[in-house]
Write a protein that holds these residues in place. Structure first.
Motif, PDB file in Angstrom:
ATOM      1  N   PHE A  49      13.264  21.562  18.068  1.00 27.97           N
ATOM      2  CA  PHE A  49      13.079  21.440  19.528  1.00 27.97           C
ATOM      3  C   PHE A  49      13.901  20.190  19.813  1.00 27.97           C
ATOM      4  CE2 PHE A  49      10.652  18.574  22.284  1.00 27.97           C
ATOM      5  CZ  PHE A  49       9.888  19.583  22.989  1.00 27.97           C
ATOM      6  N   TYR A  50      14.288  20.356  21.059  1.00 30.22           N
ATOM      7  CA  TYR A  50      14.938  19.344  21.776  1.00 30.22           C
ATOM      8  C   TYR A  50      14.411  19.016  23.039  1.00 30.22           C
ATOM      9  CZ  TYR A  50      18.722  20.372  18.196  1.00 30.22           C
ATOM     10  OH  TYR A  50      19.405  20.710  17.102  1.00 30.22           O
ATOM     11  N   ASP A  51      14.139  17.620  23.175  1.00 27.78           N
ATOM     12  CA  ASP A  51      13.617  17.345  24.659  1.00 27.78           C
ATOM     13  C   ASP A  51      15.025  17.254  25.769  1.00 27.78           C
ATOM     14  OD1 ASP A  51      15.065  14.564  24.728  1.00 27.78           O
ATOM     15  OD2 ASP A  51      13.564  14.018  23.403  1.00 27.78           O
ATOM     16  N   PRO A  52      14.534  17.168  27.029  1.00 27.89           N
ATOM     17  CA  PRO A  52      15.771  17.183  28.230  1.00 27.89           C
ATOM     18  C   PRO A  52      16.735  16.181  27.919  1.00 27.89           C
ATOM     19  CG  PRO A  52      13.482  17.539  28.992  1.00 27.89           C
ATOM     20  CD  PRO A  52      13.357  17.178  27.676  1.00 27.89           C
ATOM     21  N   THR A  53      16.460  15.012  27.314  1.00 30.48           N
ATOM     22  CA  THR A  53      17.300  13.931  27.376  1.00 30.48           C
ATOM     23  C   THR A  53      18.500  14.345  26.129  1.00 30.48           C
ATOM     24  OG1 THR A  53      15.944  12.095  28.024  1.00 30.48           O
ATOM     25  CG2 THR A  53      17.781  11.472  26.619  1.00 30.48           C
ATOM     26  N   GLN A  54      17.785  14.708  25.065  1.00 32.79           N
ATOM     27  CA  GLN A  54      18.557  15.336  23.925  1.00 32.79           C
ATOM     28  C   GLN A  54      19.773  16.286  24.241  1.00 32.79           C
ATOM     29  OE1 GLN A  54      15.470  16.158  21.111  1.00 32.79           O
ATOM     30  NE2 GLN A  54      16.207  14.752  19.804  1.00 32.79           N
ATOM     31  N   ILE A  55      19.319  17.301  25.339  1.00 31.68           N
ATOM     32  CA  ILE A  55      20.175  18.605  25.830  1.00 31.68           C
ATOM     33  C   ILE A  55      21.105  17.755  26.737  1.00 31.68           C
ATOM     34  CG2 ILE A  55      20.197  20.368  27.255  1.00 31.68           C
ATOM     35  CD1 ILE A  55      17.057  21.160  26.361  1.00 31.68           C
ATOM     36  N   ALA A  56      20.700  16.803  27.602  1.00 32.09           N
ATOM     37  CA  ALA A  56      21.762  16.199  28.747  1.00 32.09           C
ATOM     38  C   ALA A  56      22.772  15.376  27.887  1.00 32.09           C
ATOM     39  CB  ALA A  56      20.900  15.434  29.342  1.00 32.09           C
ATOM     40  N   GLU A  57      22.244  14.873  26.764  1.00 36.05           N
ATOM     41  CA  GLU A  57      23.406  13.948  25.918  1.00 36.05           C
ATOM     42  C   GLU A  57      24.263  14.948  24.999  1.00 36.05           C
ATOM     43  OE1 GLU A  57      20.968  11.045  23.972  1.00 36.05           O
ATOM     44  OE2 GLU A  57      20.762   9.819  26.079  1.00 36.05           O
ATOM     45  N   GLY A  58      24.134  16.189  24.971  1.00 36.68           N
ATOM     46  CA  GLY A  58      24.873  17.120  24.176  1.00 36.68           C
ATOM     47  C   GLY A  58      24.587  17.154  22.782  1.00 36.68           C
ATOM     48  N   SER A  76      15.502  12.658  31.756  1.00 38.41           N
ATOM     49  CA  SER A  76      16.585  13.785  32.193  1.00 38.41           C
ATOM     50  C   SER A  76      15.774  14.960  32.474  1.00 38.41           C
ATOM     51  CB  SER A  76      17.517  14.037  30.972  1.00 38.41           C
ATOM     52  OG  SER A  76      18.440  12.724  30.646  1.00 38.41           O
ATOM     53  N   SER A  77      16.584  15.832  32.851  1.00 38.11           N
ATOM     54  CA  SER A  77      15.854  17.146  33.201  1.00 38.11           C
ATOM     55  C   SER A  77      16.787  18.360  32.824  1.00 38.11           C
ATOM     56  CB  SER A  77      15.168  17.482  34.589  1.00 38.11           C
ATOM     57  OG  SER A  77      16.066  17.065  35.597  1.00 38.11           O
ATOM     58  N   VAL A  78      16.367  19.684  32.614  1.00 41.63           N
ATOM     59  CA  VAL A  78      17.213  20.495  32.384  1.00 41.63           C
ATOM     60  C   VAL A  78      16.673  21.812  33.032  1.00 41.63           C
ATOM     61  CG1 VAL A  78      15.846  21.172  30.000  1.00 41.63           C
ATOM     62  CG2 VAL A  78      18.240  21.872  30.468  1.00 41.63           C
ATOM     63  N   THR A  79      17.548  22.814  33.551  1.00 42.61           N
ATOM     64  CA  THR A  79      17.034  24.068  34.164  1.00 42.61           C
ATOM     65  C   THR A  79      16.858  25.121  32.844  1.00 42.61           C
ATOM     66  OG1 THR A  79      18.683  23.632  35.993  1.00 42.61           O
ATOM     67  CG2 THR A  79      18.182  25.910  35.702  1.00 42.61           C
ATOM     68  N   VAL A  80      15.639  25.659  33.500  1.00 45.09           N
ATOM     69  CA  VAL A  80      15.446  26.692  32.554  1.00 45.09           C
ATOM     70  C   VAL A  80      15.253  28.121  33.175  1.00 45.09           C
ATOM     71  CG1 VAL A  80      13.667  27.675  31.232  1.00 45.09           C
ATOM     72  CG2 VAL A  80      13.743  25.276  31.355  1.00 45.09           C
ATOM     73  N   ARG A  81      15.792  29.293  32.669  1.00 48.71           N
ATOM     74  CA  ARG A  81      15.833  30.364  33.231  1.00 48.71           C
ATOM     75  C   ARG A  81      15.324  31.341  32.427  1.00 48.71           C
ATOM     76  NH1 ARG A  81      19.333  30.713  37.593  1.00 48.71           N
ATOM     77  NH2 ARG A  81      21.172  29.038  37.485  1.00 48.71           N
ATOM     78  N   TYR A  82      14.262  32.258  32.994  1.00 52.45           N
ATOM     79  CA  TYR A  82      13.595  33.239  32.222  1.00 52.45           C
ATOM     80  C   TYR A  82      13.150  34.329  33.012  1.00 52.45           C
ATOM     81  CZ  TYR A  82       9.299  34.539  29.807  1.00 52.45           C
ATOM     82  OH  TYR A  82       8.434  35.325  29.341  1.00 52.45           O
ATOM     83  N   GLU A  83      13.048  35.408  32.249  1.00 51.70           N
ATOM     84  CA  GLU A  83      12.771  36.515  33.042  1.00 51.70           C
ATOM     85  C   GLU A  83      11.554  37.404  32.308  1.00 51.70           C
ATOM     86  OE1 GLU A  83      14.587  41.074  34.394  1.00 51.70           O
ATOM     87  OE2 GLU A  83      15.888  39.412  33.519  1.00 51.70           O
ATOM     88  N   GLY A  84      10.679  37.461  32.893  1.00 51.73           N
ATOM     89  CA  GLY A  84       9.331  38.060  32.213  1.00 51.73           C
ATOM     90  C   GLY A  84       8.098  37.345  32.754  1.00 51.73           C
ATOM     91  N   ILE A  85       6.899  37.558  32.522  1.00 51.58           N
ATOM     92  CA  ILE A  85       5.560  37.287  32.879  1.00 51.58           C
ATOM     93  C   ILE A  85       5.295  35.753  32.391  1.00 51.58           C
ATOM     94  CG2 ILE A  85       3.038  37.878  33.247  1.00 51.58           C
ATOM     95  CD1 ILE A  85       3.749  40.606  33.107  1.00 51.58           C
TER      96      ILE A  85
END
Length: 215
Positions: A37-46, A83-92
């Motif tokens: 699991f990674y939170d948005p800050t961890q993702i933003a910091e690479g 921080s925030s991260v964009t999520v893309r999803y296709e489904g219900i």
């Protein structure tokens, strides 16, 4: 060293090498199957790897949900308020998916540092028999989930998105047949990873002298 002893030593060395390779492959496969699991800050910091199956989550940003009117494609942003991260999803999406609510998704981070989700963890799993007290639902620890079947009156605080503990038996279909269901009295429940991510973000905000919104 006589030839017989030399052959035995060679066999032992080959066996040890084979065991080492097997252990290495098993460890690699095990690591590949762990969805960290990674939170948005961890993702933003690479810190999060690209094109590797992981889990990510946070609070769905207000006003960030964009739906494609011609398909099931949806885009939204999750935040830990640092921080925030964009999520893309296709489904219900789950019935209880909403802006301002916690969410955890499984998928991969692409080269643009966008999270392409293959699964948004479900709520809305409760199915009631209209002619009896039979009910079926799924419980999850946000890594795996299991079907629970129960016949009886559910606790007053039983609800989707809330914690629950059940007593019963696992049947041959790997479904949990409950004889008793107890609802945890926590109406502010959110995924544990999201809660921990928000706590980390709050600690960073305190260090930087920033204020965190209430959640």
């Amino acid at each position: 060293m006589n030839p017989a002893r030399k052959r035995k030593l060679t066999i032992v060395l080959f066996l040890l090498a084979g065991v080492a390779v097997a252990v290495g492959l098993t460890t690699y496969a095990f690591r590949q199957n762990i969805n960290l699991f990674y939170d948005p800050t961890q993702i933003a910091e690479g810190e999060a790897p690209v094109n590797v199956r992981i889990r990510a989550g946070g609070m769905v940003e207000e006003g960030s949900v964009k739906r494609d009117p011609d398909s099931l494609k949806v885009q939204f942003r999750v935040t830990d308020y640092s921080s925030s991260v964009t999520v893309r999803y296709e489904g219900i999406l789950p019935d209880l998916f909403a802006e301002g609510q916690g969410v955890v998704a499984t998928g991969q981070l692409n080269e643009n540092r966008e999270f392409v989700a293959s699964e948004v963890l479900e709520e809305g799993s409760v199915k009631r028999d209209p002619d009896s007290l039979k009910v079926q639902f799924r419980v999850t620890d946000y890594s795996s989930s299991v079907t629970v079947r129960y016949e009886g009156i559910l606790p007053d605080l039983f609800a989707e998105g809330q914690g629950v503990v059940a007593t019963g038996q696992l049947n041959e279909n790997r479904e949990f047949v409950a004889s008793e269901v107890l609802a945890k009295h926590d109406e502010q429940y959110m995924p544990p990873e999201v809660s921990e991510a928000l706590e980390r973000s709050a600690a960073r905000a305190r260090e930087e002298g920033r204020e965190m919104p209430q959640y």
